[in-house]
Enzyme design. Structure first.
Site, short mmCIF file in Angstrom:
data_model
loop_
_atom_site.label_atom_id
_atom_site.label_comp_id
_atom_site.label_asym_id
_atom_site.label_seq_id
_atom_site.Cartn_x
_atom_site.Cartn_y
_atom_site.Cartn_z
N ASN A 76 0.83 -1.17 -0.25
CA ASN A 76 0.19 -0.33 0.11
C ASN A 76 0.95 1.54 0.18
O ASN A 76 1.04 1.60 0.88
CB ASN A 76 -0.78 0.19 1.27
CG ASN A 76 -2.13 1.54 1.40
OD1 ASN A 76 -1.96 1.59 0.51
ND2 ASN A 76 -2.00 1.53 2.40
N LYS B 182 -0.29 4.73 0.01
CA LYS B 182 -0.73 6.04 0.56
C LYS B 182 -0.45 6.56 -0.29
O LYS B 182 -0.32 6.27 -1.89
CB LYS B 182 -0.14 5.39 2.15
CG LYS B 182 0.07 4.34 2.88
CD LYS B 182 0.19 4.86 3.52
CE LYS B 182 -0.28 3.37 4.79
NZ LYS B 182 0.22 3.48 6.59
N HIS C 27 -9.52 0.80 4.81
CA HIS C 27 -8.26 1.02 5.95
C HIS C 27 -8.16 1.87 7.20
O HIS C 27 -8.86 2.61 7.29
CB HIS C 27 -6.69 1.22 4.82
CG HIS C 27 -5.49 1.54 5.31
ND1 HIS C 27 -5.42 2.69 6.14
CD2 HIS C 27 -3.89 0.60 5.31
CE1 HIS C 27 -3.67 2.25 6.71
NE2 HIS C 27 -3.82 0.90 6.04
N GLU D 62 -6.61 3.76 8.22
CA GLU D 62 -6.76 5.45 7.86
C GLU D 62 -7.99 6.29 7.32
O GLU D 62 -8.08 7.03 7.52
CB GLU D 62 -5.02 6.09 6.97
CG GLU D 62 -3.95 6.09 8.03
CD GLU D 62 -2.47 5.15 6.95
OE1 GLU D 62 -2.28 5.68 5.54
OE2 GLU D 62 -1.93 4.70 7.80
N GLU E 62 -4.63 -5.72 10.60
CA GLU E 62 -4.09 -4.46 10.87
C GLU E 62 -3.94 -3.78 12.33
O GLU E 62 -5.43 -2.75 11.91
CB GLU E 62 -4.25 -3.68 9.34
CG GLU E 62 -3.96 -4.20 7.77
CD GLU E 62 -3.36 -2.41 6.99
OE1 GLU E 62 -2.39 -2.96 6.69
OE2 GLU E 62 -4.20 -1.80 6.95
N GLY F 246 2.45 1.95 10.78
CA GLY F 246 3.76 3.19 10.75
C GLY F 246 4.52 3.53 12.21
O GLY F 246 4.92 3.86 12.23
N SER G 175 3.09 -2.63 10.21
CA SER G 175 4.41 -2.60 10.04
C SER G 175 5.64 -3.89 10.18
O SER G 175 6.47 -4.43 10.82
CB SER G 175 5.47 -2.54 11.59
OG SER G 175 4.81 -0.61 12.25
C1 PEP Z 1 -0.51 -0.07 6.28
O1 PEP Z 1 -0.91 1.13 6.22
O2 PEP Z 1 -1.30 -1.20 5.69
C2 PEP Z 1 1.14 -0.88 6.81
C3 PEP Z 1 0.39 -1.45 7.32
O3 PEP Z 1 1.75 0.07 6.89
P1 PEP Z 1 3.15 -0.19 7.76
O4 PEP Z 1 3.60 -1.43 6.94
O5 PEP Z 1 3.42 1.05 7.35
O6 PEP Z 1 2.53 -0.20 8.82
#
Ligand code: PEP
Length: 254
Positions: free
Chosen positions: A12, A14, A98, A100, A169, A175, A214
């Site tokens: 992703n 973003k 997601h 976000e 997630e 992040g 992460s």
């Molecule tokens: C995400 O935004 O779906 C995500 C998992 O980000 P990150 O790997 O940077 O934590």
């Protein structure tokens, strides 16, 4: 991972990488990926880069996803993109719900369910995201939250003919550099699989459940070794071809 479900590694991007740098990243991935050996590899660029990145990856084993969609097929929705538009731009998958989107843009279980149904009816494969905040985890509400987010899309998923995926997630791991341990991920993935099994054993067996939060080359193997972790949704590490491909390689080994 369970060998009966093909692993999925999705990146992703973003709001990073427009058409120019997105095509450079896509070209590196295409050049260096080689044979994905049964791993489904997906990248989700921003809307403006979708068509160019799709063209760059045309004929390669790497699929393209949208990061969001509007539930309506068309209409007066300034700034929004429909499932058919994503598909026309070359996407075959779309990330839905997601955290976000849920936290910053007011998406609810109801809108996530509508978007999931809209994606499926336009022939796009949804990756539906669920996950708890740190406050919810600390309050012992992880299963309540995650299972109720998943319940909202169960009917759509049951009708999808097996073309969807779920992604767990945990919001506190996105992040932040703080990933869930393999045991924490497996515990939630197993509960999600049990929820799917209440609808039908076939739905449980056929639904890939990705972990996101992460994921990096150094923790991917442990996460992907879990029986109910069928892949990864990767944010930060998907912006770097070498890191993303190292996670794909970990999926080969799992
Ligand atoms: C995400 O935004 O779906 C995500 C998992 O980000 P990150 O790997 O940077 O934590």
């Amino acid at each position: 991972m369970n060998p009966s479900r093909a692993p999925i590694i999705a990146g992703n991007w973003k709001m990073q990488h427009g058409g120019r740098s997105g095509c450079e990243l896509a070209a590196s991935l295409r050049r260096e990926l080689g044979d994905p050996r049964g791993v489904t590899v997906i990248v989700a660029p921003p809307f403006t880069a979708l068509a160019a990145v799709s063209a760059e990856l045309d004929g390669s084993p790497i699929a393209v996803a949208g990061q969001n969609l509007h539930a309506a097929p068309s209409g007066a929705f300034t700034g929004e993109i429909s499932a058919a538009m994503l598909s026309e731009a070359g996407a075959s998958w779309v990330i839905v719900g997601h955290s976000e989107r849920r936290q910053l843009f007011g998406e609810t279980d109801a809108s996530v369910a509508q978007k999931t149904a809209a994606a499926l009816s336009a022939g796009l494969r949804p990756i539906v995201c669920v996950g708890e905040t740190l406050e919810e985890r600390d309050a012992g509400r992880t299963f309540d939250v995650v299972l109720s987010q998943a319940r909202a899309v169960l009917d759509a998923l049951a009708a999808s003919g097996g073309v969807h995926a779920l992604a767990y997630e945990p919001v506190w791991a996105i992040g932040t550099g703080r990933n869930a341990t393999a045991a924490q991920a497996e515990e939630v993935h197993a509960r999600l699989r049990a929820l799917l099994a209440e609808t039908s054993p076939a739905l449980a067996a056929s639904t890939p459940i990705l972990y996101g939060g992460s994921v990096k080359p150094d923790n991917a193997s442990a996460l992907l070794a879990c029986a109910n972790v069928d892949g990864a949704l990767v944010g930060g590490a998907s912006l770097d071809a070498a890191q993303f491909l190292a996670i794909v390689a970990a999926a080969h080994r799992a």
